[in-house]
Scaffold this motif. Structure first.
Motif, PDB file in Angstrom:
ATOM      1  N   TYR A 146      34.989  48.330  41.113  1.00  0.00           N
ATOM      2  CA  TYR A 146      34.997  47.129  40.281  1.00  0.00           C
ATOM      3  C   TYR A 146      36.406  46.804  39.787  1.00  0.00           C
ATOM      4  O   TYR A 146      36.777  45.641  39.656  1.00  0.00           O
ATOM      5  N   ALA A 147      37.196  47.836  39.492  1.00  0.00           N
ATOM      6  CA  ALA A 147      38.582  47.618  39.054  1.00  0.00           C
ATOM      7  C   ALA A 147      39.449  47.157  40.218  1.00  0.00           C
ATOM      8  O   ALA A 147      40.289  46.263  40.074  1.00  0.00           O
ATOM      9  N   ALA A 148      39.250  47.775  41.389  1.00  0.00           N
ATOM     10  CA  ALA A 148      40.081  47.441  42.551  1.00  0.00           C
ATOM     11  C   ALA A 148      39.836  46.019  43.033  1.00  0.00           C
ATOM     12  O   ALA A 148      40.743  45.367  43.571  1.00  0.00           O
ATOM     13  N   ALA A 188      42.255  39.385  43.600  1.00  0.00           N
ATOM     14  CA  ALA A 188      42.050  38.134  42.848  1.00  0.00           C
ATOM     15  C   ALA A 188      43.319  37.741  42.104  1.00  0.00           C
ATOM     16  O   ALA A 188      43.692  36.560  42.057  1.00  0.00           O
ATOM     17  N   LYS A 189      44.013  38.729  41.539  1.00  0.00           N
ATOM     18  CA  LYS A 189      45.238  38.443  40.792  1.00  0.00           C
ATOM     19  C   LYS A 189      46.388  38.064  41.714  1.00  0.00           C
ATOM     20  O   LYS A 189      47.210  37.206  41.378  1.00  0.00           O
ATOM     21  N   LEU A 190      46.459  38.697  42.869  1.00  0.00           N
ATOM     22  CA  LEU A 190      47.500  38.338  43.834  1.00  0.00           C
ATOM     23  C   LEU A 190      47.276  36.921  44.354  1.00  0.00           C
ATOM     24  O   LEU A 190      48.227  36.170  44.580  1.00  0.00           O
ATOM     25  N   MET A 191      46.016  36.558  44.542  1.00  0.00           N
ATOM     26  CA  MET A 191      45.691  35.207  45.002  1.00  0.00           C
ATOM     27  C   MET A 191      46.115  34.176  43.958  1.00  0.00           C
ATOM     28  O   MET A 191      46.732  33.159  44.285  1.00  0.00           O
ATOM     29  N   LEU A 247      32.451  38.074  44.288  1.00  0.00           N
ATOM     30  CA  LEU A 247      33.386  36.955  44.389  1.00  0.00           C
ATOM     31  C   LEU A 247      33.516  36.251  43.044  1.00  0.00           C
ATOM     32  O   LEU A 247      34.620  35.909  42.604  1.00  0.00           O
ATOM     33  N   GLY A 248      32.380  36.068  42.359  1.00  0.00           N
ATOM     34  CA  GLY A 248      32.414  35.449  41.041  1.00  0.00           C
ATOM     35  C   GLY A 248      33.183  36.287  40.043  1.00  0.00           C
ATOM     36  O   GLY A 248      33.925  35.760  39.209  1.00  0.00           O
ATOM     37  N   LYS A 249      33.039  37.614  40.117  1.00  0.00           N
ATOM     38  CA  LYS A 249      33.778  38.499  39.221  1.00  0.00           C
ATOM     39  C   LYS A 249      35.277  38.400  39.468  1.00  0.00           C
ATOM     40  O   LYS A 249      36.080  38.364  38.527  1.00  0.00           O
ATOM     41  N   GLY A 250      35.667  38.339  40.753  1.00  0.00           N
ATOM     42  CA  GLY A 250      37.082  38.188  41.071  1.00  0.00           C
ATOM     43  C   GLY A 250      37.650  36.878  40.551  1.00  0.00           C
ATOM     44  O   GLY A 250      38.757  36.827  40.006  1.00  0.00           O
ATOM     45  N   GLU A 273      38.104  37.024  36.805  1.00  0.00           N
ATOM     46  CA  GLU A 273      39.313  37.779  36.452  1.00  0.00           C
ATOM     47  C   GLU A 273      40.558  36.924  36.689  1.00  0.00           C
ATOM     48  O   GLU A 273      41.517  36.977  35.916  1.00  0.00           O
ATOM     49  N   ALA A 274      40.547  36.135  37.765  1.00  0.00           N
ATOM     50  CA  ALA A 274      41.662  35.221  38.017  1.00  0.00           C
ATOM     51  C   ALA A 274      41.783  34.199  36.886  1.00  0.00           C
ATOM     52  O   ALA A 274      42.894  33.823  36.483  1.00  0.00           O
ATOM     53  N   ALA A 275      40.647  33.758  36.350  1.00  0.00           N
ATOM     54  CA  ALA A 275      40.664  32.833  35.210  1.00  0.00           C
ATOM     55  C   ALA A 275      41.262  33.503  33.988  1.00  0.00           C
ATOM     56  O   ALA A 275      42.011  32.872  33.215  1.00  0.00           O
TER      57      ALA A 275
END
Length: 528
Positions: free
Chosen positions: A376-378, A383-386, A431-434, A437-439
């Protein structure tokens, strides 16, 4: 001349800034280790009533351990012993036919519990018997911790804008370190809960101060990089927590391990400079010049004194703000600041409640607790790199709007997908979780750029408080599943979508200089 012009002369992203990033990101690893620590230290292992004190006139001496359990403890549907009940009297007839002719009377455990220590050698539950009718107390510690985080958000936002980022950061390091280590030695549940409150209070100062201080020292082109790097340190700490918990399965030792990086932070604090932006905004021109000179020499740009005089630096700060102390009231005194405060509060509430609503509701992957936590952490890293790539291309506002609306879309899809399509549902949920996190990553950077220097920490403190409110509400929303199964997902989807639409009303900050004063927000002079 503006502060960005000075940064261009002394290199706004050189060795000086890189060292600041390293020194400030390392302590941030502690944040997820403590924010999610309860997943491990408050774990509830399998348990049963302790029957070792039973003798029944010596009859137990002739029975095997399994036979003792059979005559003493009722069983669950899966055949295992019940966790919180025992027979009021030994049922020896069960040894003869293995079935009950009648339902024996049961009573709560009389002599404590026996715990399965195969996964955790010690947790809060096993330490203070927080099971059965007291099991809610394990999660109460988490609520108390986040209450401390909420109060700390308000306190450190105010203190940082009044007394500076650097001094407040040291206070946060010391407070979080002292109370974090002390909680590992608590000899009662009440004392532990109190210490966790103050640990959360101190950790908040690290979160909001380290990010703002690093962003205020870099040029415009690298602000998004700083925001994402700071957010990635959360993911690194989150993954490290899984490793720490796997290697250290005693709750006291794990708490000390999670707090240990703060020792490094305290030792290296003397190398962290004060924000020159904050110093200039508060009329401390000579001190600002000292740090700017230091930055210029470290970045091999020569002596700043030869290029910029004290009079020039004095012209950057607003004389009207020199002796003024700002507070949270300044967030709502003027029309555009009032609008900004309202909109960012709604966005942060939506981001936080959506992220934790999804995180708490994603089904288990069928793996052990350590591997599940690590995965879940990985998932958050790509998502952050995107989002880093998108922030500099399409801008902050579109990223904030897009990630929230797409998160809402993923939740909506899962509302209509049948339960038997669990593989597809899992993919959509992850995908929603990623995206959520990006938000979150976007919100940290975006908000820092929206608020002016003189109240930036007050703004971050306010939005952090609102986000903790969203976190607190998320578990309550999930309880509405008993009313109507899809209701929690409908609410979370609506919150994500609504906050995404609200973000459309915020101004874009891509390639714009950071506002220094409230006047810069009220009458902005945009520079492309």
């Amino acid at each position: 001349m503006k502060f960005e012009n000075i940064l261009e002369d002394i290199n706004g992203f050189g060795p000086f800034q890189i060292i600041i990033i390293v020194l400030l990101c390392t302590p941030r690893i502690v944040l997820p280790c403590h924010f999610l620590l309860n997943n491990f230290i408050a774990a509830l292992p399998p348990h049963r009533c302790d029957i070792s004190s039973l003798d029944d006139g010596g009859l137990f001496r002739n029975l095997t351990q399994q036979q003792r359990l059979t005559v003493s403890l009722p069983v669950q549907d899966d055949g295992g012993p019940r966790s919180c009940e025992m027979f009021s009297e030994p049922q020896f007839q069960l040894l003869a036919n293995g079935s009950k002719l009648f339902e024996p009377t049961t009573v709560p455990c009389q002599s404590g519990w026996v715990y399965d220590n195969s996964t955790f050698s010690s947790t809060l539950a096993t330490e203070w018997d927080l099971v059965c009718d007291r099991k809610s107390l394990t999660q109460t510690t988490s609520s108390i911790f986040f209450f401390g985080v909420m109060i700390g958000s308000i306190a450190f936002g105010f203190l940082s804008d009044m007394y500076g980022r650097r001094n407040t950061l040291l206070a946060s390091y010391i407070m979080a370190g002292v109370f974090g280590f002390s909680s590992a030695f608590a000899n009662s549940y009440v004392l532990f809960a109190v210490l966790r409150f103050f640990t959360g209070f101190g950790l908040t100062g690290i979160g909001i101060n380290s990010l703002v201080l690093s962003i205020e020292w870099v040029d415009t082109d690298h602000r998004s990089f700083i925001g994402v790097i700071g957010s990635l340190s959360w993911s690194v700490g989150n993954m490290l927590l899984a490793a720490f918990a796997y290697l250290v399965n005693d709750w006291r030792s794990l708490t000390m391990t999670a707090t240990a990086p703060l020792g490094f932070a305290i030792l290296t604090w003397c190398w962290i400079p004060e924000s020159a932006r904050w110093l200039l905004a508060h009329g401390k021109v000579e001190k600002a010049k000292f740090y700017l000179d230091k930055c210029a020499r470290f970045n091999k740009r020569g002596d700043l004194s030869a290029k910029i005089q004290l009079e020039t630096l004095s012209s950057i700060e607003d004389a009207g703000n020199k002796d003024k102390n700002y507070s949270y009231l300044d967030l709502v005194k003027t029309p555009k600041m009032r609008k900004l405060t309202l909109l960012t509060g709604i966005v942060w509430y939506g981001v936080a409640s959506t992220y934790y609503g999804i995180s708490l509701n994603i089904g288990a992957l069928g793996l052990n607790i350590y591997l599940t936590h690590f995965i879940y952490a990985a998932i958050e890293v790509p998502a952050k790199l995107m989002i880093y790539c998108c922030l500099n291309v399409i801008g902050r506002r579109k990223c904030q709007v897009g990630t929230l609306l797409l998160t809402g879309l993923c939740i909506a899809i899962n509302i209509f997908l049948p339960q038997d399509m669990w593989q597809l549902r899992s993919i959509v949920a992850i995908l929603g979780k990623g995206l959520s996190e990006a938000a979150f990553t976007t919100a940290f950077l975006y908000t820092t750029e929206l608020y002016p220097t003189v109240v930036r920490q007050n703004g971050l403190g306010y939005t952090s408080f609102i986000s903790r409110l969203g976190i607190s509400v998320a578990p309550l929303i999930l309880l509405l599943e008993d009313v109507w199964t899809p209701l929690p997902q409908v609410i979370i989807c609506s919150v994500a979508s609504a906050s995404g639409l609200v973000a459309l009303l915020l101004p874009e900050t891509l390639k714009q200089r950071l506002p220094e004063t409230i006047e810069d927000v009220e009458k902005p002079l945009l520079v492309n």
